[in-house]
Design a protein around this motif. Structure first.
Motif, PDB file in Angstrom:
ATOM      1  N   ARG A  36       0.844  -1.189   0.000  1.00  0.00           N
ATOM      2  CA  ARG A  36       0.000   0.000   0.000  1.00  0.00           C
ATOM      3  C   ARG A  36       0.881   1.240   0.000  1.00  0.00           C
ATOM      4  NH1 ARG A  36      -5.763  -0.916  -0.352  1.00  0.00           N
ATOM      5  NH2 ARG A  36      -5.927  -3.164  -0.006  1.00  0.00           N
ATOM      6  N   SER A  40      -3.054   4.549   0.343  1.00  0.00           N
ATOM      7  CA  SER A  40      -3.690   3.251   0.611  1.00  0.00           C
ATOM      8  C   SER A  40      -4.002   2.477  -0.664  1.00  0.00           C
ATOM      9  CB  SER A  40      -4.972   3.407   1.451  1.00  0.00           C
ATOM     10  OG  SER A  40      -6.111   3.721   0.672  1.00  0.00           O
ATOM     11  N   ASP A  71      -8.714   2.354   1.178  1.00  0.00           N
ATOM     12  CA  ASP A  71      -9.296   2.650   2.485  1.00  0.00           C
ATOM     13  C   ASP A  71     -10.655   3.304   2.351  1.00  0.00           C
ATOM     14  OD1 ASP A  71      -7.115   1.586   3.677  1.00  0.00           O
ATOM     15  OD2 ASP A  71      -6.219   3.488   4.324  1.00  0.00           O
TER      16      ASP A  71
END
Length: 460
Positions: A36, A40, A71
């Motif tokens: 990541r 993210s 996310d």
């Protein structure tokens, strides 16, 4: 982070569409294709966001997961759709289909272990998706299913065959699974005396129509927040109120309301034309008002197709009973990415910089609701084991949302659950009968029917 002190080497190669560097990074020892970055995003998510098809192919071939999400909840497919390139979406339709096939094979050990721990049984349960909107209430499916288990063999009898003319078409179906080989399911039509082997099949027609359908509607991400939740015992009566209990499948079950559950629904529409946005907005407004009679045939068919596509189904039908033909959808003009790699990696605290892929156009709705659950601590099988078995048969992906919610409950088997999935749709699951018993082997023998199509085929 990547080795040699430089962060996010895979992401940098994808950002610059540098195929040579990406190959070198993927061939390096210890590379993490699911790394990541500061936003993210996995390398594959970034490739989808920037329309890097060649990079996506390399990453998939190196084991990158096509079901990865940021996310914010946006999946690889979501990012590909809002980018708007048809070839890119088609690639991820195929990749997602292939990964689903692999996931099914990986389910085998888990299912076999669950079957070893439970005795042979017969279980009767009812599931339905219901709505207060007249049009949706006619389209949404329901069924009463009978699940039988004998050793490593499962059989489920059901009645829902298809959706025709905005109504459920009923039949007499039996699904057979030998859990030593769950790569396919055999379904038999006991009225027409035909059987069909349900195998994952990736036809060009499926890819073409699935891609067009995805490109013609907004991207929706829904999730249920259950942090924190609280169970409140339901009470009944007027003058003398008592704790409410229901008898479900012969078990006395206290009934609870679950508070602290929030449905969050987010939409993106940057890939759509103004006409698309107006059409979808008009349809949603009609459906929110419950104006079923005011929805024309084209909109009704589109709603049915969208519902089927959202669940990964390919058998939706139009109002005349034939399978839907999805209009071809061309690619949108590619967005121009003017941000530099330095802009990208240095903007973590403020979110993505402008001009990285298509600028997001996001709307969000939040709604709190109270699911209701009837629990029994007398049910003879642990709930996780039975849920493992039911997962194989559940035709809708929303089962995973239900399972996540159930996992947060205190001990006791949820004999009856009602969960609002969307503002207008509620999933209801109730067990009606459970008994341990022995079954004759002939019950799990596939009938000697002719091979044919049990479910309606798409018209050519």
């Amino acid at each position: 982070m990547a080795s040699n002190g430089e962060p996010f080497k895979l992401h940098k190669a994808v950002f610059h569409n540098d195929i040579r560097s990406l190959k070198a990074c993927l061939n390096a020892r210890g590379v993490d294709v699911e790394e990541r970055d500061c936003h993210s995003l996995t390398p594959l998510l970034l490739a989808a966001k920037l329309g890097r098809l060649d990079c996506a192919e390399l990453l998939i071939n190196s084991g990158a997961k096509v079901d990865a999400k940021s996310d914010d909840g946006w999946s690889v497919m979501d990012e590909a759709v809002v980018y708007g390139d048809r070839e890119l979406v088609e690639f991820f339709v195929k990749a997602g289909y292939n990964q689903a096939t692999t996931d099914l094979k990986e389910l085998k050990p888990k299912l076999e272990e669950a079957l070893k721990k439970v005795p042979d049984f017969t279980l009767v349960f009812q599931w339905e998706l219901s709505s207060w909107i007249p049009l949706l209430s006619r389209v949404l499916p329901s069924d009463v299913c009978r699940l039988h288990k004998c050793g490593s063999h499962l059989r489920m009898d059901a009645t829902l065959q298809s959706i025709t003319d905005l109504r459920n078409r009923r039949g007499d179906l039996s699904f057979f699974i030998d859990c030593t080989d769950i790569s396919h399911v055999i379904v038999a039509d006991n009225i027409r005396h035909v059987k069909e082997v349900l195998k994952p099949q990736l036809s060009s027609k499926y890819v073409t129509e699935s891609t067009s359908l995805r490109l013609s509607k907004d991207v929706v991400h829904s999730f249920i927040s259950t942090q924190p939740i609280e169970l409140i015992r339901c009470r009944s009566g007027w003058l003398w109120r008592v704790d409410k209990e229901e008898c479900v499948a012969g078990y006395s079950c206290p009934v609870y309301d679950i508070t602290g559950v929030t449905l969050i629904q987010r939409r993106r529409c940057e890939h759509l034309t103004e006409e698309d946005v107006k059409r979808l907005k008009s349809l949603r407004e009609k459906m929110k008002r419950g104006d079923g009679d005011d929805v024309d045939d084209e909109d009704g068919d589109a709603a049915a197709a969208a519902a089927a596509a959202a669940e990964g189904e390919s058998g939706a039908e139009s109002s005349d009973g034939s399978a839907l033909e999805v209009p071809f959808r061309a690619s949108r003009p590619a967005p121009v990415t003017t941000a530099t790699w330095s802009d990208y990696v240095n903007s973590a605290s403020g979110g993505l910089p402008d001009n990285v892929g298509r600028t997001p156009v996001v709307s969000q709705d939040r709604r709190q609701f109270k699911p209701t659950v009837a629990l029994s601590d007398k049910f003879p099988i642990p709930r996780d084991l039975l849920l493992d078995i039911l997962e194989l048969f559940t035709p809708y992906k929303h089962f995973h949302k239900l399972r996540r919610l159930v996992s947060r409950l205190p001990p006791g088997f949820p004999m009856k659950v009602e969960v609002p999935l969307y503002p207008t749709i509620t999933l209801k699951l109730a067990f009606q009968e459970f008994k341990t018993c022995s079954h004759p082997a002939s019950m799990f023998t596939v009938p000697n029917y002719d091979t044919g199509h049990v479910f309606p085929q798409q018209r050519r």
